[in-house]
Scaffold this active site. Structure first.
Site, mmCIF file in Angstrom:
data_model
loop_
_atom_site.group_PDB
_atom_site.id
_atom_site.type_symbol
_atom_site.label_atom_id
_atom_site.label_comp_id
_atom_site.label_asym_id
_atom_site.label_seq_id
_atom_site.Cartn_x
_atom_site.Cartn_y
_atom_site.Cartn_z
ATOM 1 N N HIS A 52 0.827 -1.210 0.000
ATOM 2 C CA HIS A 52 0.000 0.000 0.000
ATOM 3 C C HIS A 52 0.858 1.255 0.000
ATOM 4 C CE1 HIS A 52 -3.119 -2.924 0.777
ATOM 5 N NE2 HIS A 52 -2.446 -3.335 1.830
ATOM 6 N N ASP A 100 2.224 -3.523 -7.033
ATOM 7 C CA ASP A 100 2.350 -2.072 -7.089
ATOM 8 C C ASP A 100 3.350 -1.658 -6.031
ATOM 9 O OD1 ASP A 100 1.136 -1.656 -4.525
ATOM 10 O OD2 ASP A 100 -0.828 -1.398 -5.428
ATOM 11 N N GLY A 158 6.530 1.601 -6.041
ATOM 12 C CA GLY A 158 7.896 1.965 -6.405
ATOM 13 C C GLY A 158 8.199 1.982 -7.887
ATOM 14 N N ARG A 183 8.751 3.441 -11.224
ATOM 15 C CA ARG A 183 8.994 4.803 -11.703
ATOM 16 C C ARG A 183 9.554 4.861 -13.114
ATOM 17 N NH1 ARG A 183 6.295 5.120 -7.955
ATOM 18 N NH2 ARG A 183 6.631 6.168 -5.960
#
Lengths: 308, 308, 308, 308
Positions: D203, D234, D236, D238
């Site tokens: 989360h 999900d 981190g 980028r």
């Protein structure tokens, strides 16, 4: 000013206390590597939370040496509380009683044992004995313990050794708990000598620098003891996650050193209570979020031992 | 100004010495990775202290090549002491004699060997020989040693090799000790060629950068030697804990390089004595706190080889 | 201003070149993790120097693809040298010839191949071919090579694949060397397809970020090739120690990218020669201090693979 | 102002948003160790690119739960988009539809589900359900889903447990996907309880600090699931390299949290589209440079598991 976590109390105490008092509390041996590692080692450990367990009721209660405590978060022996708050250990004792946890009174308490007992008669207390070269002094200290039900000891007489334990065991029927053990070899000797418990501790990094962080030494000691006695730890506990990690690695409870003094410096008895309550709340949250309904459910599986 | 640990002497010397002299002492090869790693590698090693042993009497004495020294802390060969203190190596020699430890005189001493011997006639001395291309020079140096009982050599003639050892062995009955060995292969060759000892050393990180810290190379050499000769080490020793770690990993004693020069820069003979005494006191404390009553009790079990 | 090591040339070039030119040279893909890791990974490797070997004569000569070079230090293909020095690649070629090393001319050279060959007719040259979608262009480039004895290729046509190698092999009898291989799987395919060599390279970290440092990928490729072809590397070589480490891990020679441009920016041909000579001198010293009399004596045993 | 990578959008949002909104988005639990580790853990993973594969055509399409998406890059559930852009989740939904990816609508959406469906009727949508103590509320939420084809749930009623899954399964024929699983034990339970997928997630580090980075937990979950259901992740992500790493370690697709809000803060629908397109372009480049022609070719072999 709102203090919401233990490091807030640390920052407050740093500002409020005189420099000599702060330095005395904060100091560590040599380069303070072990003092700092006590805290840092906790941060390197990753938790493995479990999912979809009914955590509508979380019970933090446990026992140490058969006595119930409200949570596995107790007070380690530190000396000279009057440096930090006028009525010193008496405040500490009342806070421990109110919180329902154990308070280990130090040989170097700045209040008399009698005053400590009188101010918090219902509290669970242990007594830290430094073994003195004058054994009569030790005897007197032990025999005042009709006022404290257990005692825990650390050597200060450099000649004290495992063979001397029998003399102490002959003086008292109180359980004897050894503080400062860091190796499996000594854990096995403790079992062999029939002591009742071990506190894994490097004395807050104040004695010998460059020994392992307490949390890093814990697993080795727990493995060597094989469940034959209770193992506790102190050193570096600052958050509820830390408490859960220590229990997951085998500690029956943790003891707090410096954070209690920070609380005492803030508001005496009420400051210590605040520190204990913050930590209990954090521990409750951590149990909830990792899926632990009771301390019995806190197991090694909650710790991640390897990464990618 | 009170200097209480070896790094205090370093800070003092940095201020007091001229920049060229300081740079000469402090310098390392290339990026100084190995020089700095000599110190840092000690700090990464964790101790496993033992508990409840009678340490009312702690004996630091040991022997090297059969000669007794007051503690396993001796003086490594470094050159040009007169840059730092007027009577240079004579002060160093008197301090070593007073402290009861061995002093290895460098080929590049700035006092004559005769003056060094005269000023401290009762001190234990070894001699560092750089093997010169002109072997007659070597011969003269060796045969002056009726004044120094042992000698130790480092190659400076690039053609010198294992086969040349026999020439040196034919020149003298003195024990030959090799300084600068870092690998098990060379340790095994040293055993095969009947030398009397090895100093594990990277020459303070001044020769080839990016070789292992001396303390990291020690265990490999000790394992290869299998007790057939004494193994010593220099490089990075700054505290009593460092001394105990080196002995726990198999060194018979450690040698000090730069710290001796820092002491010399502070107060000559008395500064060197202060450095040696501080380190001896720290080593005594470390033996006490880890439960070692004699250097014979310092074993590998005192080192933590793995963590959580 | 005296430039004594390659990073001095880097600092000089940073000051002297226009910002766009400097940025073009210095740039890497994305966060430049791989570009920086190329250099940093060398620094983490520790050497195991050997002792008491006759190093009065040290021979740095070796061969690549059968041709002798004065030292295993050659020039990697980089483009647009005229951005840095007026006569660009002609200066680079003369410096390589003077130093007795190989110069890989880039497809993106800013001088014509003819001019490069004319200015340094005796130099050892390879040619980097980017495979173009228009194969006729490739064919023309290859058939000009009667001027360069070998060529090396990198894909720029994204459809090029192992099966296309046969077309190139049919165009020329020149040895084909693949640049940019980082895995054992591709090394094995290269062996299977009968190419003549591999340059382990991540193109200076300019293509895909977050791939291994070239020196970290070298050992895997060398192991997979099993001696069936020569393996070279480029990326991160800055010191003589780096050269020795690459050879110890199995490279036949190393290639320099950015340092050549720094040398060129300093003084054209003479700057490149200075860079090559500094590196050769450092490599000579490193061979001496690790006990290597010839490049054939540089083996894996010089590398430390584990620590305490 | 040109925003070329996701961290540019982050920097822009930090400047543009009010401090309370920024803090709400950026915040993590406690010391934010896990939030930051989500990003840092990706950076520690090294890629093993393959060479000489025909990558003239690279196909990023894949499916989740049988539905095609244009690339394995979808939108994670986050709440209160109207804080960041006036028409909030409606913009997000239109961007997802335009990009051809799935958008998981949060229970805490600040637009009505009806408005979200109306504005982007052709988009692939999942619904995140927080299980409430009032099950009738859950029932209503589920039965509105004739508007969303799948839903995914996270516990908020602390009593919810594995046994309650059957109640949810009786309410709907929609596939149920569990978000927040980090351990092999829970992955095995998910298989046993016949759920249709898992989103490995902490989360965004907003719930329990000091749990593993999502990418570090992924491999353990994937191994436990043994291909019996789809696994997503999900936390981190980028860059395009991050997407490829997650797929190489077994994720069927990744979900974006904070980056979508940064895009929304920049230019609403068009900002979210820009974020998705940048990431898709980077992922396309990464597939090309690692030699992957389709997502089916992205395998564990692309990840380096050990170093020198």
């Amino acid at each position: 000013m709102s203090l919401v976590c233990l490091t807030d109390f640390e920052a407050h105490a740093r500002k409020q206390l005189s420099k000599p008092t702060w330095d005395f509390i904060e100091g560590g041996a040599d380069d303070c590597l072990t003092r700092d590692d006590n805290v840092a080692a906790f941060k390197k450990i990753r938790l493995r939370p479990r999912y979809l367990k009914d955590v509508s009721k979380v019970d933090m209660r446990t026992t140490i040496q058969g006595d119930e405590i409200s949570a596995p978060i107790c007070i380690a022996p530190t000396g000279f509380h009057c440096l930090v708050w006028p009525d010193g250990e008496m405040s500490t004792a009342r806070a421990a009683q109110a919180a329902g946890v154990c308070y280990i009174t130090s040989t170097y308490a700045s209040c008399s044992l009698k005053d400590i007992v009188t101010t918090a008669p219902g509290g669970l207390r242990w007594f830290q004995l430094y073994a003195h070269v004058d054994r009569q002094l030790d005897k007197q200290l032990i025999q005042k313990e009709n006022t404290v039900p257990y005692f825990q000891m650390s050597p200060i007489d450099p000649s004290i050794c495992w063979d001397d334990l029998s003399w102490f065991q002959s003086m008292t029927r109180l359980p004897i708990i050894l503080k400062g053990i860091l190796t499996k070899e000594d854990a096995e000797l403790a079992v062999k000598h029939n002591v009742h418990g071990i506190i894994v501790s490097n004395h807050g990094g104040r004695q010998l620098d460059e020994v392992p962080a307490a949390i890093d030494a814990l697993a080795e000691v727990v493995a060597a003891v094989k469940g034959k006695m209770e193992v506790y730890m102190d050193g570096g506990v600052r958050t509820g996650n830390d408490v859960l990690k220590a229990l997951a690695l085998g500690a029956k409870c943790v003891f707090l050193g410096r954070p209690v003094l920070w609380g005492l410096a803030y508001k005496g008895e009420h400051g210590v209570e605040a520190v204990l309550n913050i930590l209990k709340n954090e521990f409750h949250t951590c149990m909830t979020l990792t899926g632990c309904r009771s301390v019995a459910e806190i197991s090694r599986d909650l710790i991640q031992f390897s990464r990618l």
